[in-house]
Design a protein around this motif. Structure first.
Motif, PDB file in Angstrom:
ATOM      1  N   LEU A  59       9.458  15.221  -1.608  1.00 41.16           N
ATOM      2  CA  LEU A  59      10.410  14.102  -1.554  1.00 41.16           C
ATOM      3  C   LEU A  59      10.742  13.730  -0.112  1.00 41.16           C
ATOM      4  CD1 LEU A  59      13.111  14.737  -4.331  1.00 41.16           C
ATOM      5  CD2 LEU A  59      11.386  12.933  -4.254  1.00 41.16           C
ATOM      6  N   GLU A  60      11.007  14.765   0.681  1.00 39.20           N
ATOM      7  CA  GLU A  60      11.377  14.493   2.084  1.00 39.20           C
ATOM      8  C   GLU A  60      10.272  13.746   2.800  1.00 39.20           C
ATOM      9  OE1 GLU A  60      14.583  17.802   3.216  1.00 39.20           O
ATOM     10  OE2 GLU A  60      14.042  15.907   4.173  1.00 39.20           O
ATOM     11  N   THR A  61       9.029  14.217   2.594  1.00 38.84           N
ATOM     12  CA  THR A  61       7.903  13.564   3.258  1.00 38.84           C
ATOM     13  C   THR A  61       7.797  12.116   2.840  1.00 38.84           C
ATOM     14  OG1 THR A  61       6.771  15.667   2.950  1.00 38.84           O
ATOM     15  CG2 THR A  61       5.477  13.854   3.835  1.00 38.84           C
ATOM     16  N   LEU A  62       7.971  11.894   1.539  1.00 37.54           N
ATOM     17  CA  LEU A  62       7.842  10.535   1.026  1.00 37.54           C
ATOM     18  C   LEU A  62       8.937   9.626   1.587  1.00 37.54           C
ATOM     19  CD1 LEU A  62       5.569   9.768  -0.767  1.00 37.54           C
ATOM     20  CD2 LEU A  62       7.108   9.799  -2.710  1.00 37.54           C
ATOM     21  N   GLU A  67       0.818  -1.211   0.000  1.00 38.86           N
ATOM     22  CA  GLU A  67       0.000   0.000   0.000  1.00 38.86           C
ATOM     23  C   GLU A  67       0.855   1.266   0.000  1.00 38.86           C
ATOM     24  OE1 GLU A  67      -2.550  -0.861   3.302  1.00 38.86           O
ATOM     25  OE2 GLU A  67      -3.626  -2.398   2.152  1.00 38.86           O
ATOM     26  N   LEU A  68       1.968   1.232   0.722  1.00 38.06           N
ATOM     27  CA  LEU A  68       2.869   2.392   0.715  1.00 38.06           C
ATOM     28  C   LEU A  68       3.399   2.656  -0.685  1.00 38.06           C
ATOM     29  CD1 LEU A  68       5.123   2.025   3.909  1.00 38.06           C
ATOM     30  CD2 LEU A  68       3.692   3.972   3.309  1.00 38.06           C
ATOM     31  N   TYR A  69       3.765   1.593  -1.384  1.00 37.63           N
ATOM     32  CA  TYR A  69       4.287   1.755  -2.737  1.00 37.63           C
ATOM     33  C   TYR A  69       3.221   2.321  -3.666  1.00 37.63           C
ATOM     34  CZ  TYR A  69       8.969  -0.214  -2.412  1.00 37.63           C
ATOM     35  OH  TYR A  69      10.295  -0.393  -2.146  1.00 37.63           O
ATOM     36  N   TRP A  70       2.017   1.822  -3.532  1.00 39.57           N
ATOM     37  CA  TRP A  70       0.929   2.339  -4.356  1.00 39.57           C
ATOM     38  C   TRP A  70       0.721   3.823  -4.107  1.00 39.57           C
ATOM     39  CZ3 TRP A  70      -1.755   1.902  -8.514  1.00 39.57           C
ATOM     40  CH2 TRP A  70      -1.904   0.658  -9.117  1.00 39.57           C
ATOM     41  N   SER A  71       0.715   4.182  -2.848  1.00 38.79           N
ATOM     42  CA  SER A  71       0.454   5.589  -2.520  1.00 38.79           C
ATOM     43  C   SER A  71       1.566   6.466  -3.097  1.00 38.79           C
ATOM     44  CB  SER A  71       0.301   5.707  -1.009  1.00 38.79           C
ATOM     45  OG  SER A  71       1.097   6.705  -0.491  1.00 38.79           O
ATOM     46  N   ALA A  72       2.809   6.001  -2.999  1.00 36.33           N
ATOM     47  CA  ALA A  72       3.927   6.775  -3.561  1.00 36.33           C
ATOM     48  C   ALA A  72       3.775   6.901  -5.069  1.00 36.33           C
ATOM     49  CB  ALA A  72       5.249   6.111  -3.214  1.00 36.33           C
ATOM     50  N   PHE A  73       3.415   5.790  -5.676  1.00 36.74           N
ATOM     51  CA  PHE A  73       3.239   5.785  -7.129  1.00 36.74           C
ATOM     52  C   PHE A  73       2.196   6.812  -7.558  1.00 36.74           C
ATOM     53  CE2 PHE A  73       3.083   4.417 -11.350  1.00 36.74           C
ATOM     54  CZ  PHE A  73       1.783   4.099 -11.725  1.00 36.74           C
ATOM     55  N   GLU A  74       1.038   6.767  -6.888  1.00 41.77           N
ATOM     56  CA  GLU A  74      -0.039   7.692  -7.228  1.00 41.77           C
ATOM     57  C   GLU A  74       0.387   9.134  -7.018  1.00 41.77           C
ATOM     58  OE1 GLU A  74      -2.985   7.226  -8.571  1.00 41.77           O
ATOM     59  OE2 GLU A  74      -2.922   5.051  -8.643  1.00 41.77           O
ATOM     60  N   LYS A  75       1.068   9.385  -5.918  1.00 42.13           N
ATOM     61  CA  LYS A  75       1.467  10.763  -5.628  1.00 42.13           C
ATOM     62  C   LYS A  75       2.456  11.291  -6.666  1.00 42.13           C
ATOM     63  CE  LYS A  75       0.784  10.502  -0.644  1.00 42.13           C
ATOM     64  NZ  LYS A  75       1.500  10.217   0.609  1.00 42.13           N
ATOM     65  N   LEU A 118      18.953   8.888  -5.872  1.00 44.93           N
ATOM     66  CA  LEU A 118      18.498   9.938  -6.790  1.00 44.93           C
ATOM     67  C   LEU A 118      17.789  11.053  -6.042  1.00 44.93           C
ATOM     68  CD1 LEU A 118      17.161   7.947  -9.867  1.00 44.93           C
ATOM     69  CD2 LEU A 118      19.220   9.329  -9.712  1.00 44.93           C
ATOM     70  N   ALA A 119      16.894  10.665  -5.147  1.00 48.50           N
ATOM     71  CA  ALA A 119      16.121  11.681  -4.424  1.00 48.50           C
ATOM     72  C   ALA A 119      17.033  12.518  -3.529  1.00 48.50           C
ATOM     73  CB  ALA A 119      15.026  11.008  -3.589  1.00 48.50           C
ATOM     74  N   GLU A 120      17.868  11.845  -2.764  1.00 46.52           N
ATOM     75  CA  GLU A 120      18.717  12.585  -1.831  1.00 46.52           C
ATOM     76  C   GLU A 120      19.776  13.404  -2.552  1.00 46.52           C
ATOM     77  OE1 GLU A 120      19.974   9.612   0.922  1.00 46.52           O
ATOM     78  OE2 GLU A 120      18.005   9.572   1.913  1.00 46.52           O
ATOM     79  N   HIS A 121      20.233  12.890  -3.672  1.00 44.27           N
ATOM     80  CA  HIS A 121      21.188  13.655  -4.464  1.00 44.27           C
ATOM     81  C   HIS A 121      20.544  14.955  -4.938  1.00 44.27           C
ATOM     82  CE1 HIS A 121      24.858  14.027  -6.784  1.00 44.27           C
ATOM     83  NE2 HIS A 121      24.161  14.266  -7.879  1.00 44.27           N
TER      84      HIS A 121
END
Lengths: 436, 421
Positions: free
Chosen positions: B125-128, B97-105, B172-175
């Motif tokens: 990004l930070e929140t995610l 479910e977490l992955y789905w929510s991230a995907f949708e967002k 990638l995100a943190e960079h």
């Protein structure tokens, strides 16, 4: 009958060749003569029966207790089991590709096995201690005569590199070496027991049962091998590191000391040579900086369920580069495969070297020095431990020895700093069921 | 949309309606999952980061915005391919479910056109990243509990894919976050020169000393194999030898996590083995710089790794209970469960706390390491971090005496071409 046949054949051949020479002037290729029929049949019989898998404990049992009767049982065991194993080796050689078999080194080895087989298979039964004494002396000589089998075969394989794959050669050599270890174990156990019986009144109680020492001390063996390797190293490179023994130096276990000696000598040779050469490369050969020691850490079996004695040989010899790691356990012929000494493997101290004494001694040293070390080690070790040393087989053979009773040998490297060799040996009293 | 026809409670009805919806709405996912992940080589990342300006930053933001949902989609497909019974297990379901929510967002996030958009994106990004902290312990917990349902190779290869992908997304995100923060600042001439999250001159000895210090400042007390905390008289010293001035380009967080976990294990083993002794044998860490990589060997006298739960040291990296029996140990399960609510990011920083026990806002100045129960994640995560850029981690045991850990990490400055994120 045989004589007539071969005479007839050779007459035909010479007639044919004479005819051809007269007519066409080219040479004819002859296949080698087949083996004597009698021996051939005997060999087939023996090779057809797989060797009885003997366990170390039963071999040792001939000596517990050691009596004339048990000794004679031992000799009849030797006379039945060794020929079987020699026959299988001979058969294995005979089944190599024809072109490989015609190589003079391979042919020489095959003949050696066939001759030894014939000698033992046709030996009259030994029924008295006197006869045993004579037999044991002859057996000793026989074992001695096979000392150079592996280097000879390896030289042969090197020349045959294009006819067989490295994996095939490797498998063959593995089998040959394991077989050799078995034969020597059986033979030397008997020889040792014979000597013990002769001298029984003089010797007090001992922890030795023939070639097995129930209280083998790794620390003592390390010191002994260390002294030997140190002298060799000083003589050829001008310096040698010291050995530091730590961990639990008082540990003892049940093992075949000569195997442990072999493993340690090879591993220490590598460690010593790497350490000195790396030191010279960094600081020059006249530096007064102390050479880092080689540290051997001994660890006793942690529990009865894990009857392995472990030790680690740690050096600061510069390590093995990742590209060479794949090659350090392969036999010499698998690298380059040329007989020219100009082919520098360039793999540093641990890299497999070419058969024939030319040692690949790192970068920058002249070929002459490298050869000298190789020659000297081979000559020096001819006395005690065989000529295999100095030819680049140290690691793969040590590993075979370690694995023989269910142990292991691994090398880990910190490239640019040094290497660690981890050896695990199974105490043979616990693994009395180890099959030979 | 089908309605459930059999008589059942409203919750059941809703659930079966939802799952049916789920099935038919998978089309969006299929769209993304069919795209290839567009990998950048590390060289490109570094080069890109060196010459940062507003335009490039926006480009970077949009790359992250479009790339991450593709990778997340691939992982969702991986999850969907697992046996049904596994993904319905509550902990695995939570991750799903977490992955789905991230995907949708991500899918719905509008393109970034200026710095203000970027700022919102960074917050997003930070929140995610925080939201996804429970993934590692929950997945580990769920799969350990389901271990009997999958052959060990499948289980381990699934976990490895998930965790490796996770590292890539986080890198990638943190960079990008780091690049955003240092825009306008000359990060290459600071005390700690870096490009994004890649430190260009990471001082290995300093990292070792820092981890050793944090670990040795812990209160004395070791949890033994029976779960009992026994008091110890101190922690062993860490002696660093070899080429002490070794510096190389690497991601600091990764290096320090691996060192931290390995030292933690070494100290525990040493403390337990020598509990009765007056002095503790030190842990030796040898550092060597090769041409293309850095080698670090940690050598302890903690008694080695032979145990009834594993057959060889590499089994310690496995998540399957058939290879590592401790995976279904009750204490481990409990510890993972506790950790899955707070989350585990696999960093040293999250393990550092303030005096009051809360997470240190600045891990460099935190008071120390919070005591926590052993979850069994340190070694498998260290292995994944080590192998991520093509390095290696090998554990070798001298049974009865101690353990040697050989860590080899490629220098990110050289040979960057082959390494992709």
């Amino acid at each position: 009958m045989t004589l007539k046949r071969s005479f007839f054949l050779s007459h035909i051949r010479s007639t044919v060749s004479f005819h051809r020479r007269r007519c066409c002037g080219y040479h004819v290729r002859y296949a080698p003569e087949p083996q004597d029929v009698e021996i051939s049949r005997l060999l087939t019989t023996y090779a057809a029966h797989p060797p009885h898998p003997i366990t170390l404990s039963s071999l040792v049992a001939f000596g517990q207790p050691l009596t004339p009767k048990s000794l004679l049982q031992s000799v009849s065991y030797v006379l039945s089991e060794i020929p079987r194993r020699l026959a299988r080796r001979a058969r294995a050689l005979q089944t190599l590709p024809f072109i490989v078999g015609t190589n003079p080194y391979m042919a020489k080895t095959l003949k050696a096995y066939q001759d030894s087989f014939q000698f033992l298979a046709t030996y009259s039964p030994v029924t008295t201690l006197e006869e045993n004494a004579r037999f044991t002396a002859e057996l000793s000589q026989l074992v001695e005569s096979h000392r150079n089998d592996i280097p000879t075969m390896a030289k042969g394989f090197q020349e045959c590199a294009k006819y067989m794959s490295p994996a095939q050669i490797s498998n063959f050599l593995d089998g040959a070496i394991r077989n050799r270890i078995s034969v020597r174990l059986i033979a030397e156990q008997h020889i040792a027991l014979s000597r013990v019986l002769e001298a029984q009144s003089e010797l007090g109680p001992t922890s030795h049962y023939g070639i097995v020492d129930m209280a083998c001390s790794p620390a003592a063996v390390i010191k002994m091998c260390g002294e030997f390797v140190s002298e060799l190293c000083e003589a050829t490179l001008g310096a040698a590191p010291t050995i530091v023994i730590d961990g639990h130096p008082d540990t003892t276990f049940a093992y075949v000391p000569v195997h442990l000696e072999y493993i340690l000598t090879e591993v220490l040779k590598n460690a010593f040579r790497a350490t000195v050469e790396h030191h010279y490369k960094q600081f020059g050969s006249t530096s007064t900086k102390p050479i880092p020691p080689v540290t051997v850490t001994i660890s006793p079996p942690p529990s009865p369920y894990s009857p392995f004695l472990s030790f680690r040989v740690r050096d600061q010899g510069g390590g093995v580069s990742p590209s060479n790691m794949a090659r350090i356990f392969s036999y010499a012929f698998t690298t380059a495969g040329h007989s020219s000494p100009d082919d520098d493997v360039g793999g540093g101290p641990y890299a497999a070297q070419h058969v024939g004494g030319s040692a690949a001694v790192g970068e920058g040293t002249s070929r002459g020095e490298g050869n000298l070390f190789g020659e000297i080690t081979s000559k020096g070790l001819q006395v005690g431990l065989g000529t295999i040393a100095g030819l680049g087989y140290g690691l793969p053979m040590s590993r075979l020895y370690a694995r023989y009773f269910g142990g292991s040998l691994d090398l880990f490297s910190l490239d640019g700093w040094g290497s660690d060799v981890f050896v695990k040996l199974r105490s043979v009293d616990q693994a009395g069921n180890a099959e030979i | 949309m089908q309605r459930a026809t059999c008589s059942s409670s409203p919750g059941d009805v809703r659930r079966s309606v939802t799952t049916a919806l789920h099935f038919y709405q998978n089309r969006q996912l299929d769209l993304y999952a069919s795209k290839q992940a567009h990998r950048l080589s590390l060289r490109q990342l570094v080069f890109f980061g060196r010459h940062m300006n507003e335009e490039r930053l926006i480009k970077s933001a949009n790359y992250v915005r479009t790339e991450l949902p593709v990778r997340i989609a691939h992982r969702i497909r991986d999850l969907q391919a697992l046996p049904y019974v596994i993904v319905t297990q509550p902990d695995v379901a939570k991750v799903y479910e977490l992955y789905w929510s991230a995907f949708e967002k991500f899918r719905r996030f509008p393109p970034i056109t200026n710095l203000s958009d970027n700022s919102k994106f960074c917050d997003f990004l930070e929140t995610l990243l925080d939201e996804h902290a429970p993934v590692i312990p929950s997945l580990s917990l769920g799969l350990s509990l389901c271990s009997p349902l999958l052959p060990p190779e499948s289980l381990d290869s699934f976990m490895n894919r998930m965790l490796i992908s996770r590292i890539s997304r986080r890198v990638l995100a943190e960079h990008h976050l780091a690049l955003s923060m240092s825009l306008g600042r000359d990060s290459l001439n600071s005390e700690d020169p870096h490009v994004g999250i890649i430190s260009t001159a990471l001082d290995v000895k300093r990292s070792i000393v820092k981890c050793a210090y944090l670990l040795r400042s812990r209160p004395h007390g070791i949890e033994n194999d029976n779960g009992k905390v026994i008091p110890n008289r101190g922690w062993p010293e860490v002696v660093v030898e070899g080429q002490l001035d070794t510096k190389f380009a690497y991601i600091r967080e990764h290096l320090e996590y691996i060192l931290f976990e390995l030292l933690k294990n070494a100290m525990r083993a040493t403390g337990l083995k020598h509990w009765h002794d007056t002095t503790l044998p030190p842990i030796y860490v040898t550092v060597v710089a090769g041409k293309d990589d850095v080698g670090i060997r940690l050598s302890d006298q903690g008694g080695g790794l032979s145990s009834n739960s594993i057959q060889s040291p590499s089994d310690l990296f496995s998540f399957s209970h058939t290879r590592n029996a401790t995976r279904i140990d009750k204490r481990r399960i409990r510890a993972l469960r506790r950790a899955s609510s707070k989350g585990v990011k696999a960093t040293v920083a999250e393990q550092v706390v303030e005096e009051d026990g809360h997470n240190a806002r600045d891990p460099e100045r935190g008071a120390g390491i919070a005591p926590h129960q052993r979850m069994g994640l340190g070694l498998p995560m260290s292995n994944i971090f080590a192998t991520y850029f093509g390095g290696s981690l090998q554990l070798v045991s001298l049974d009865g005496w101690g353990t040697d850990a050989y860590l080899q990490l490629p220098k990110l400055g050289t040979n960057l071409e082959g390494i992709e994120v």
